[in-house]
Design a protein around this motif. Structure first.
Motif, PDB file in Angstrom:
ATOM      1  N   LEU A   1       0.795  -1.227   0.000  1.00 10.96           N
ATOM      2  CA  LEU A   1       0.000   0.000   0.000  1.00 10.96           C
ATOM      3  C   LEU A   1       0.828   1.279   0.000  1.00 10.96           C
ATOM      4  O   LEU A   1       0.416   2.275  -0.592  1.00 10.96           O
ATOM      5  N   HIS A   2       1.985   1.275   0.625  1.00  7.94           N
ATOM      6  CA  HIS A   2       2.784   2.510   0.677  1.00  7.94           C
ATOM      7  C   HIS A   2       3.251   2.943  -0.704  1.00  7.94           C
ATOM      8  O   HIS A   2       3.601   4.101  -0.902  1.00  7.94           O
ATOM      9  N   GLN A   3       3.240   2.063  -1.672  1.00  8.97           N
ATOM     10  CA  GLN A   3       3.700   2.384  -3.020  1.00  8.97           C
ATOM     11  C   GLN A   3       2.581   2.900  -3.924  1.00  8.97           C
ATOM     12  O   GLN A   3       2.832   3.241  -5.074  1.00  8.97           O
ATOM     13  N   CYS A   4       1.359   2.952  -3.424  1.00  8.56           N
ATOM     14  CA  CYS A   4       0.189   3.257  -4.247  1.00  8.56           C
ATOM     15  C   CYS A   4      -0.413   4.621  -3.909  1.00  8.56           C
ATOM     16  O   CYS A   4      -0.430   5.018  -2.750  1.00  8.56           O
ATOM     17  N   PRO A   5      -0.971   5.297  -4.920  1.00  6.32           N
ATOM     18  CA  PRO A   5      -1.737   6.515  -4.634  1.00  6.32           C
ATOM     19  C   PRO A   5      -2.941   6.186  -3.741  1.00  6.32           C
ATOM     20  O   PRO A   5      -3.409   5.041  -3.720  1.00  6.32           O
ATOM     21  N   VAL A   6      -3.453   7.182  -3.039  1.00 11.12           N
ATOM     22  CA  VAL A   6      -4.558   6.949  -2.096  1.00 11.12           C
ATOM     23  C   VAL A   6      -5.753   6.284  -2.776  1.00 11.12           C
ATOM     24  O   VAL A   6      -6.355   5.363  -2.216  1.00 11.12           O
ATOM     25  N   ALA A   7      -6.106   6.709  -3.981  1.00 12.42           N
ATOM     26  CA  ALA A   7      -7.252   6.095  -4.668  1.00 12.42           C
ATOM     27  C   ALA A   7      -7.021   4.606  -4.902  1.00 12.42           C
ATOM     28  O   ALA A   7      -7.946   3.797  -4.779  1.00 12.42           O
ATOM     29  N   MET A   8      -5.793   4.221  -5.207  1.00 10.57           N
ATOM     30  CA  MET A   8      -5.482   2.810  -5.418  1.00 10.57           C
ATOM     31  C   MET A   8      -5.468   2.060  -4.082  1.00 10.57           C
ATOM     32  O   MET A   8      -5.908   0.912  -4.012  1.00 10.57           O
ATOM     33  N   LYS A   9      -4.955   2.699  -3.035  1.00  9.99           N
ATOM     34  CA  LYS A   9      -4.997   2.077  -1.699  1.00  9.99           C
ATOM     35  C   LYS A   9      -6.455   1.722  -1.377  1.00  9.99           C
ATOM     36  O   LYS A   9      -6.760   0.611  -0.936  1.00  9.99           O
ATOM     37  N   ARG A  10      -7.351   2.694  -1.593  1.00 10.30           N
ATOM     38  CA  ARG A  10      -8.777   2.494  -1.312  1.00 10.30           C
ATOM     39  C   ARG A  10      -9.345   1.360  -2.173  1.00 10.30           C
ATOM     40  O   ARG A  10     -10.079   0.503  -1.688  1.00 10.30           O
ATOM     41  N   ALA A  11      -9.002   1.337  -3.459  1.00 10.48           N
ATOM     42  CA  ALA A  11      -9.501   0.295  -4.364  1.00 10.48           C
ATOM     43  C   ALA A  11      -9.006  -1.086  -3.950  1.00 10.48           C
ATOM     44  O   ALA A  11      -9.772  -2.062  -3.985  1.00 10.48           O
ATOM     45  N   ILE A  12      -7.754  -1.188  -3.546  1.00  9.76           N
ATOM     46  CA  ILE A  12      -7.209  -2.470  -3.088  1.00  9.76           C
ATOM     47  C   ILE A  12      -7.945  -2.939  -1.840  1.00  9.76           C
ATOM     48  O   ILE A  12      -8.355  -4.099  -1.739  1.00  9.76           O
ATOM     49  N   LEU A  13      -8.120  -2.036  -0.872  1.00 10.08           N
ATOM     50  CA  LEU A  13      -8.813  -2.408   0.364  1.00 10.08           C
ATOM     51  C   LEU A  13     -10.267  -2.785   0.100  1.00 10.08           C
ATOM     52  O   LEU A  13     -10.798  -3.701   0.724  1.00 10.08           O
ATOM     53  N   THR A  14     -10.904  -2.106  -0.840  1.00  9.43           N
ATOM     54  CA  THR A  14     -12.277  -2.452  -1.216  1.00  9.43           C
ATOM     55  C   THR A  14     -12.322  -3.860  -1.797  1.00  9.43           C
ATOM     56  O   THR A  14     -13.198  -4.662  -1.454  1.00  9.43           O
ATOM     57  N   SER A  15     -11.374  -4.191  -2.665  1.00  6.51           N
ATOM     58  CA  SER A  15     -11.309  -5.530  -3.253  1.00  6.51           C
ATOM     59  C   SER A  15     -11.056  -6.597  -2.196  1.00  6.51           C
ATOM     60  O   SER A  15     -11.653  -7.675  -2.238  1.00  6.51           O
ATOM     61  N   VAL A  16     -10.170  -6.289  -1.254  1.00  5.81           N
ATOM     62  CA  VAL A  16      -9.910  -7.232  -0.155  1.00  5.81           C
ATOM     63  C   VAL A  16     -11.192  -7.457   0.646  1.00  5.81           C
ATOM     64  O   VAL A  16     -11.541  -8.595   0.971  1.00  5.81           O
ATOM     65  N   HIS A  17     -11.898  -6.379   0.947  1.00  3.19           N
ATOM     66  CA  HIS A  17     -13.146  -6.492   1.702  1.00  3.19           C
ATOM     67  C   HIS A  17     -14.143  -7.379   0.967  1.00  3.19           C
ATOM     68  O   HIS A  17     -14.795  -8.239   1.564  1.00  3.19           O
ATOM     69  N   GLU A  18     -14.249  -7.197  -0.335  1.00  2.02           N
ATOM     70  CA  GLU A  18     -15.214  -7.962  -1.131  1.00  2.02           C
ATOM     71  C   GLU A  18     -14.870  -9.442  -1.213  1.00  2.02           C
ATOM     72  O   GLU A  18     -15.761 -10.290  -1.246  1.00  2.02           O
ATOM     73  N   VAL A  19     -13.585  -9.772  -1.260  1.00  2.00           N
ATOM     74  CA  VAL A  19     -13.190 -11.174  -1.418  1.00  2.00           C
ATOM     75  C   VAL A  19     -13.314 -11.956  -0.104  1.00  2.00           C
ATOM     76  O   VAL A  19     -13.402 -13.179  -0.111  1.00  2.00           O
ATOM     77  N   LEU A  20     -13.353 -11.254   1.023  1.00  2.00           N
ATOM     78  CA  LEU A  20     -13.464 -11.941   2.323  1.00  2.00           C
ATOM     79  C   LEU A  20     -14.888 -12.409   2.595  1.00  2.00           C
ATOM     80  O   LEU A  20     -15.857 -11.729   2.265  1.00  2.00           O
TER      81      LEU A  20
END
Length: 110
Positions: A15-34
């Protein structure tokens, strides 16, 4: 992986390597897959609490860019985790390294 198909997701130093919008998108995807009740564990740079850790973190910022790394150092990760719907978000551990402090965040999907 499909929606609701994982019990646990682990992310390390992404996450530290990603823009905030991408951080949010990654976390959203993680939330959805759980699955409901599933757990996420994120190990990444977090708040740099001491002068020594802030100084050490400069190397990461030089390598990965301050615009993407500074939000992590400002504490954005747990905030984003909460925004995308994770419950019981907490910083479980902080580990000092030669490049700054790493935070281990854990949370669950309701």
């Amino acid at each position: 992986m499909g929606a609701g198909s994982a019990d646990t997701v682990v992310s390390s130093l992404v996450l530290h390597q990603c823009p905030v919008a991408m951080k949010r998108a990654i976390l959203t995807s993680v939330h959805e897959v759980l699955r409901p009740g599933g757990k996420v564990v994120i190990a990444d740079y977090g708040v740099q609490r001491s002068a020594a850790m802030r100084l050490a973190f400069r190397a990461v910022q030089l390598a990965d860019g301050k615009p993407d790394t500074q939000p992590n150092a400002d504490g954005v990760v747990p905030q984003l985790m909460t925004e995308v719907g994770f419950q019981d978000v907490r910083e479980a551990e902080v580990v000092s390294t030669i490049t700054g402090s790493l935070s281990v965040y854990v949370a669950r999907r309701a």
